[in-house]
Design an enzyme around this catalytic site. Sequence first.
Site, PDB file in Angstrom:
ATOM      1  N   ASN A  87      44.560  41.859  35.814  1.00  0.00           N
ATOM      2  CA  ASN A  87      45.597  41.549  34.837  1.00  0.00           C
ATOM      3  C   ASN A  87      45.411  40.122  34.321  1.00  0.00           C
ATOM      4  OD1 ASN A  87      46.799  44.079  35.210  1.00  0.00           O
ATOM      5  ND2 ASN A  87      47.958  43.330  36.971  1.00  0.00           N
ATOM      6  N   LEU A  88      45.941  39.870  33.138  1.00  0.00           N
ATOM      7  CA  LEU A  88      45.678  38.614  32.451  1.00  0.00           C
ATOM      8  C   LEU A  88      46.230  37.389  33.175  1.00  0.00           C
ATOM      9  CD1 LEU A  88      44.694  36.970  30.009  1.00  0.00           C
ATOM     10  CD2 LEU A  88      46.875  37.535  28.889  1.00  0.00           C
ATOM     11  N   GLY A 123      39.833  51.977  28.082  1.00  0.00           N
ATOM     12  CA  GLY A 123      41.219  52.275  28.438  1.00  0.00           C
ATOM     13  C   GLY A 123      42.238  51.320  27.854  1.00  0.00           C
ATOM     14  N   TYR A 175      44.901  55.701  35.597  1.00  0.00           N
ATOM     15  CA  TYR A 175      46.139  55.077  36.073  1.00  0.00           C
ATOM     16  C   TYR A 175      47.332  55.601  35.277  1.00  0.00           C
ATOM     17  CZ  TYR A 175      49.819  51.601  36.436  1.00  0.00           C
ATOM     18  OH  TYR A 175      51.042  50.988  36.584  1.00  0.00           O
ATOM     19  N   ARG A 218      50.564  42.318  24.065  1.00  0.00           N
ATOM     20  CA  ARG A 218      51.341  43.015  25.088  1.00  0.00           C
ATOM     21  C   ARG A 218      52.744  42.423  25.180  1.00  0.00           C
ATOM     22  NH1 ARG A 218      47.497  45.514  24.391  1.00  0.00           N
ATOM     23  NH2 ARG A 218      45.955  46.354  25.856  1.00  0.00           N
ATOM     24  N   SER A 244      55.193  53.173  34.015  1.00  0.00           N
ATOM     25  CA  SER A 244      54.412  52.206  33.250  1.00  0.00           C
ATOM     26  C   SER A 244      54.376  52.569  31.776  1.00  0.00           C
ATOM     27  CB  SER A 244      52.982  52.188  33.803  1.00  0.00           C
ATOM     28  OG  SER A 244      52.107  51.531  32.933  1.00  0.00           O
ATOM     29  N   LYS A 280      50.689  58.131  36.387  1.00  0.00           N
ATOM     30  CA  LYS A 280      52.110  57.856  36.152  1.00  0.00           C
ATOM     31  C   LYS A 280      52.746  58.989  35.338  1.00  0.00           C
ATOM     32  CE  LYS A 280      52.458  53.761  38.098  1.00  0.00           C
ATOM     33  NZ  LYS A 280      53.310  53.521  39.296  1.00  0.00           N
TER      34      LYS A 280
END
Length: 343
Positions: free
Chosen positions: A204-205, A299, A154, A236, A130, A158
């Site tokens: 998520n969006l 975050g 998170y 993003r 990610s 990763k």
Amino acid sequence: MKILLTGGAGYIGSHTAVALIEAGFEPVVLDNFANSHPVVLERLQRITGQTMALERGDVLDTHWVEDLLRRHRPVGVVHFAGDKAVGESVALPLKYFHNNIGGAVSLLRAMQTVHAEDPSTPPTLVFSSSATVYGDPASVPITEDFPRSHTNPYGHSKLVIEDMLSALCAANPAWRVGTLRYFNPVGAHPSGLIGEDPAGIPNNLMPYVTQVAVGQREHLNVYGNDYPTPDGTGVRDYIHVQDLAAGHVAALKTLLGGGESFTVNLGTGKGHSVLDVVHAFEKASGRPVPYQIAPRRPGDVAQCWADPALAQRLLGWQARHTLDEMCADAWRWQSGNPNGYRG
């Protein structure tokens, strides 16, 4: 050639399964359906005309994973299985360290054991990483040699797994590992049969936007409008899940063709703000997407988009879908499946 997909019934895994079949591979889906639905396998059969092997179980069960590796003898593994919500990881860090890091350790131990029994085939893994491993980047676009850090558990999970894979490859050069740093996957298969179906309130969006447009939710919460970005909302790099799936196929082909281990960004190289996505989705759906400004989430970072040049150079891959196409496909999925896979 068989490819094991851990978490293969999930959002990205299911789209990758389709892409693998189209490329001549034979996917084997491993899933415990904690964040996915068994009906996905029926949808995949409708799309591809083929029945996929399903192994229902948990990647944390090392001995069980060893057994299925012996039975199927895949030439490669794509590791998707794990938890992925930034906000949830801040609230439930142990869940993320246990499932994500523990799951990766379990899988790698199983692969190592089975490889030791039959060293003729190099252990080959594509890892679902990610862009969160870049933390809050000092600048954009982001290249693979940027400093790594994390702003949430998170992303931390990763980053730890990436370090484990590097150490494993250094200890045993037989391993072939492709680490794919995803930016923000959105969209759905053009058939409208599979797409993103988060449990509960979306983290998520795009699925939040689609649920507002279809009438499941009254409004979208936009978390922060005071970031140092053109419209104050977070920016993003949104990438169509079909492009992401193609990236996995390209990564596997590179590794199976004898390529060395690599780490690449998978993104479009272009950033879009939250409000850009809202307006594009309103255009694609013909529906209003009312929104309210809410406080920033812990975050989150202001802006994050990729320099994808290395993936194009090493894998011959590049993203092809536009934001308008991402929104159109997401709307086709959501409008045809207003309750997701639950009917």
